[in-house]
Motif scaffolding. Structure first.
Motif, mmCIF file in Angstrom:
data_model
loop_
_atom_site.group_PDB
_atom_site.id
_atom_site.type_symbol
_atom_site.label_atom_id
_atom_site.label_comp_id
_atom_site.label_asym_id
_atom_site.label_seq_id
_atom_site.Cartn_x
_atom_site.Cartn_y
_atom_site.Cartn_z
ATOM 1 N N UNK A 96 -10.196 3.684 -9.052
ATOM 2 C CA UNK A 96 -10.510 3.060 -10.330
ATOM 3 C C UNK A 96 -9.658 1.831 -10.591
ATOM 4 N N UNK A 97 -8.365 1.933 -10.315
ATOM 5 C CA UNK A 97 -7.481 0.774 -10.516
ATOM 6 C C UNK A 97 -7.902 -0.395 -9.631
ATOM 7 N N UNK A 98 -8.304 -0.111 -8.407
ATOM 8 C CA UNK A 98 -8.588 -1.172 -7.457
ATOM 9 C C UNK A 98 -9.949 -1.820 -7.643
ATOM 10 N N UNK A 99 -10.979 -1.017 -7.978
ATOM 11 C CA UNK A 99 -12.329 -1.583 -7.912
ATOM 12 C C UNK A 99 -13.183 -1.456 -9.172
ATOM 13 N N UNK A 100 -12.842 -0.568 -10.101
ATOM 14 C CA UNK A 100 -13.695 -0.422 -11.278
ATOM 15 C C UNK A 100 -13.721 -1.684 -12.135
ATOM 16 N N UNK A 101 -14.863 -1.963 -12.787
ATOM 17 C CA UNK A 101 -14.930 -3.148 -13.649
ATOM 18 C C UNK A 101 -13.886 -3.103 -14.755
ATOM 19 N N UNK B 252 -0.892 -3.402 -8.374
ATOM 20 C CA UNK B 252 0.350 -2.836 -8.909
ATOM 21 C C UNK B 252 0.099 -1.505 -9.620
ATOM 22 N N UNK B 253 -1.007 -1.401 -10.351
ATOM 23 C CA UNK B 253 -1.325 -0.144 -11.027
ATOM 24 C C UNK B 253 -1.623 0.961 -10.009
ATOM 25 N N UNK B 254 -2.340 0.611 -8.945
ATOM 26 C CA UNK B 254 -2.617 1.588 -7.892
ATOM 27 C C UNK B 254 -1.317 2.050 -7.239
ATOM 28 N N UNK B 255 -0.420 1.104 -6.964
ATOM 29 C CA UNK B 255 0.866 1.445 -6.355
ATOM 30 C C UNK B 255 1.708 2.294 -7.299
ATOM 31 N N UNK B 256 1.656 1.977 -8.600
ATOM 32 C CA UNK B 256 2.415 2.745 -9.583
ATOM 33 C C UNK B 256 1.966 4.201 -9.595
ATOM 34 N N UNK B 257 0.670 4.413 -9.479
ATOM 35 C CA UNK B 257 0.141 5.781 -9.425
ATOM 36 C C UNK B 257 0.706 6.531 -8.226
ATOM 37 N N UNK B 258 0.689 5.891 -7.063
ATOM 38 C CA UNK B 258 1.132 6.546 -5.832
ATOM 39 C C UNK B 258 2.647 6.727 -5.789
ATOM 40 N N UNK B 259 3.371 5.711 -6.218
ATOM 41 C CA UNK B 259 4.840 5.814 -6.224
ATOM 42 C C UNK B 259 5.298 6.853 -7.235
ATOM 43 N N UNK B 260 4.624 6.923 -8.384
ATOM 44 C CA UNK B 260 4.980 7.921 -9.390
ATOM 45 C C UNK B 260 4.809 9.340 -8.872
ATOM 46 N N UNK B 261 3.702 9.594 -8.194
ATOM 47 C CA UNK B 261 3.482 10.921 -7.610
ATOM 48 C C UNK B 261 4.531 11.199 -6.534
ATOM 49 N N UNK B 262 4.806 10.186 -5.704
ATOM 50 C CA UNK B 262 5.806 10.360 -4.650
ATOM 51 C C UNK B 262 7.181 10.664 -5.240
ATOM 52 N N UNK B 263 7.521 9.993 -6.324
ATOM 53 C CA UNK B 263 8.815 10.231 -6.974
ATOM 54 C C UNK B 263 8.933 11.680 -7.443
ATOM 55 N N UNK C 286 -6.904 14.319 -2.886
ATOM 56 C CA UNK C 286 -8.202 14.522 -3.533
ATOM 57 C C UNK C 286 -8.137 14.232 -5.027
ATOM 58 N N UNK C 287 -7.025 14.608 -5.661
ATOM 59 C CA UNK C 287 -6.880 14.388 -7.110
ATOM 60 C C UNK C 287 -6.540 12.925 -7.436
ATOM 61 N N UNK C 288 -5.691 12.321 -6.613
ATOM 62 C CA UNK C 288 -5.168 10.992 -6.925
ATOM 63 C C UNK C 288 -6.122 9.879 -6.508
ATOM 64 N N UNK C 289 -6.860 10.084 -5.430
ATOM 65 C CA UNK C 289 -7.697 9.023 -4.868
ATOM 66 C C UNK C 289 -8.659 8.399 -5.881
ATOM 67 N N UNK C 290 -9.365 9.179 -6.719
ATOM 68 C CA UNK C 290 -10.282 8.541 -7.678
ATOM 69 C C UNK C 290 -9.571 7.635 -8.683
#
Length: 204
Positions: free
Chosen positions: A199-204, A160-171, A191-195
C-alpha cells in the motif's frame, strides 16, 4: 659480507598485503560486535582495538575516527541490502510489497547478517552521529534507488514509509524481542506486513 637486501619501495609484498587485509577485516568484525553489544556511545576505538587484538593506532590508521569505523562497518552490513531494488522490482507490480518484506526479513533471519544489523540499529537509536551515518547510507544507497524505480511524484515518501514499516517490525522482533512477535514464524509476519508495504509503495 653483505647485509640483508633492502626492500624496494612501492607495492607491499603479497604476504604483507594479505596480512593488512586480515587485520582490517578483524578490526571490522570486532567493531560490529562492540557496536552491537554496547551501542555507539559506549563503544570506543580502544575497546574495538582490544577486541581485535591490535593497537588502537592501527584502528586509526585503517579507518580514522570512531564515526568512520562505524560507517565502514555499516557499509559492509548493508552490502546485501543494496541489491533490494533489483530484487523487489523483478516480477508483478502487485507483489512488490511481499518481495520487499521477504527480502529484508530474509537478511534479518540469517544469523550471519543479523548481528551487524543489530549493531547498526542499536547504535543509530542512541547516538546522533551514528544515526547520521545510518540516514546517509539508507537514504542515499537504498531508499532513493527504490523510489527511482517507483516513478511516482511522492516516491521518496512512499519508500520511506515502506521502510519504516519493515524497520519498526524488525526493531520489535529482533532488538526489543517483544512477544509474540519475536517467536512468530517469519512467513506469517511477511503475510501480515506485505499488504501494508504494498500500500505504501503503490496505492493511489
Amino acid at each position: 659480507m653483505t647485509g640483508p637486501t633492502a626492500r624496494r619501495r612501492g607495492r607491499p609484498r603479497r604476504t604483507e598485503a594479505g596480512a593488512a587485509g586480515d587485520t582490517r577485516e578483524r578490526i571490522l568484525t570486532a567493531a560490529r560486535e562492540e557496536f552491537s553489544e554496547r551501542g555507539y556511545a559506549k563503544t570506543s576505538v580502544r575497546g574495538i582495538a582490544k577486541a581485535a587484538g591490535v593497537d588502537s593506532a592501527l584502528v586509526h590508521h585503517y579507518f580514522g575516527t570512531k564515526e568512520q569505523v562505524f560507517q565502514a562497518a555499516v557499509e559492509t552490513v548493508f552490502a546485501p541490502a543494496l541489491s533490494a531494488p533489483d530484487v523487489i522490482f523483478e516480477g508483478p507490480a502487485d507483489e512488490v510489497g511481499e518481495r520487499f518484506a521477504r527480502f529484508l526479513f530474509g537478511i534479518w533471519e540469517n544469523p550471519v547478517t543479523r548481528t551487524p544489523l543489530l549493531a547498526v540499529l542499536r547504535s543509530a537509536v542512541d547516538n546522533e552521529a551514528a544515526a547520521a551515518v545510518f540516514r546517509r547510507l539508507v537514504a542515499g544507497q537504498l531508499l532513493r534507488r527504490v523510489a527511482a524505480r517507483l516513478g511516482l511524484p511522492d516516491a521518496e515518501l512512499r519508500a520511506e514509509l515502506a521502510a519504516a514499516q519493515l524497520v519498526g517490525v524488525a526493531m520489535l522482533r529482533y532488538v526489543i524481542k517483544l512477544e509474540p512477535l519475536a517467536s512468530t514464524d517469519v512467513e506469517a509476519i511477511v503475510e501480515r506486513v506485505a499488504p501494508v508495504v504494498q500500500g505504501h509503495l503503490t496505492n493511489p
